[in-house]
Design a protein around this motif. Sequence first.
Motif, PDB file in Angstrom:
ATOM      1  N   PRO A  33       0.840  -1.196   0.000  1.00 39.44           N
ATOM      2  CA  PRO A  33       0.000   0.000   0.000  1.00 39.44           C
ATOM      3  C   PRO A  33       0.882   1.257   0.000  1.00 39.44           C
ATOM      4  CG  PRO A  33      -0.775  -1.566   1.634  1.00 39.44           C
ATOM      5  CD  PRO A  33       0.534  -2.082   1.123  1.00 39.44           C
ATOM      6  N   ASN A  34       0.358   2.343  -0.542  1.00 37.99           N
ATOM      7  CA  ASN A  34       1.131   3.585  -0.656  1.00 37.99           C
ATOM      8  C   ASN A  34       1.688   4.061   0.680  1.00 37.99           C
ATOM      9  OD1 ASN A  34       0.913   3.799  -3.423  1.00 37.99           O
ATOM     10  ND2 ASN A  34      -0.979   4.983  -3.325  1.00 37.99           N
ATOM     11  N   ASN A  35       0.899   3.968   1.752  1.00 34.04           N
ATOM     12  CA  ASN A  35       1.382   4.401   3.067  1.00 34.04           C
ATOM     13  C   ASN A  35       2.640   3.643   3.474  1.00 34.04           C
ATOM     14  OD1 ASN A  35      -0.689   6.207   3.396  1.00 34.04           O
ATOM     15  ND2 ASN A  35      -1.901   4.885   4.724  1.00 34.04           N
ATOM     16  N   THR A  60      -8.905  -9.142   5.679  1.00 32.40           N
ATOM     17  CA  THR A  60      -7.885  -8.157   5.333  1.00 32.40           C
ATOM     18  C   THR A  60      -6.599  -8.829   4.873  1.00 32.40           C
ATOM     19  OG1 THR A  60      -7.022  -8.110   7.590  1.00 32.40           O
ATOM     20  CG2 THR A  60      -8.781  -6.543   7.060  1.00 32.40           C
ATOM     21  N   TYR A  63       1.059  -7.143   5.746  1.00 35.22           N
ATOM     22  CA  TYR A  63       2.300  -7.137   4.996  1.00 35.22           C
ATOM     23  C   TYR A  63       3.479  -7.200   5.953  1.00 35.22           C
ATOM     24  CZ  TYR A  63      -0.893  -5.468   1.419  1.00 35.22           C
ATOM     25  OH  TYR A  63      -1.939  -5.348   0.546  1.00 35.22           O
ATOM     26  N   SER A  77      -3.422  -3.690   6.541  1.00 39.90           N
ATOM     27  CA  SER A  77      -3.920  -3.677   5.165  1.00 39.90           C
ATOM     28  C   SER A  77      -3.908  -2.286   4.542  1.00 39.90           C
ATOM     29  CB  SER A  77      -5.328  -4.264   5.100  1.00 39.90           C
ATOM     30  OG  SER A  77      -6.203  -3.520   5.922  1.00 39.90           O
ATOM     31  N   ASN A  78      -3.876  -1.232   5.376  1.00 46.18           N
ATOM     32  CA  ASN A  78      -3.822   0.135   4.866  1.00 46.18           C
ATOM     33  C   ASN A  78      -2.399   0.662   4.737  1.00 46.18           C
ATOM     34  OD1 ASN A  78      -6.670   0.440   4.728  1.00 46.18           O
ATOM     35  ND2 ASN A  78      -6.712   0.749   6.927  1.00 46.18           N
ATOM     36  N   GLY A  79      -1.424  -0.147   5.117  1.00 49.89           N
ATOM     37  CA  GLY A  79      -0.039   0.270   5.022  1.00 49.89           C
ATOM     38  C   GLY A  79       0.464   1.022   6.240  1.00 49.89           C
TER      39      GLY A  79
END
Length: 146
Positions: A33-35, A60, A63, A77-79
């Motif tokens: 994810p970008n974050n 979800t 990472y 999951s949102n980084g």
Amino acid sequence: MKKLALILTCLLTVFTVVAFAGNDKVITVKQLPNNAQLFLKSHFNANKVALVKMENKIITKDYEVTFVNGNKIDFDSNGNWEEIDCKATVVPKKVVPVKIYNYVKSNYPKEKIVKIERDRKGYAIKLSNRMELDFNNNFQLTEIDR
């Protein structure tokens, strides 16, 4: 007969979900994810990435980034980082909340922060002397584990 079919369908569904959840897949940094990508560039740009894994959970994905030097970062999951474990270095100062960093520097001036975790309850840190400190979301010390 209908009960048996229903039970078998339920069991098959449960086994399928369990089998799917927990599958690790090797991915590239660009697939994070970008974050997470921005976090790595900002705080760990000098470190060479050895492995990036994506774990499929039931709903979800999580990472895990492992560096060549052994350091590891877990992202949700949102980084957003959940855990930073620095086996070869220390956790970057900018990552540690200021109140926690100041507490450690005041009370343990010779120690370095080598691991930090965060969840909905607060933060847990590990110092270079292996002492573990837990803080709530207001950055108040709640527990010391020696």
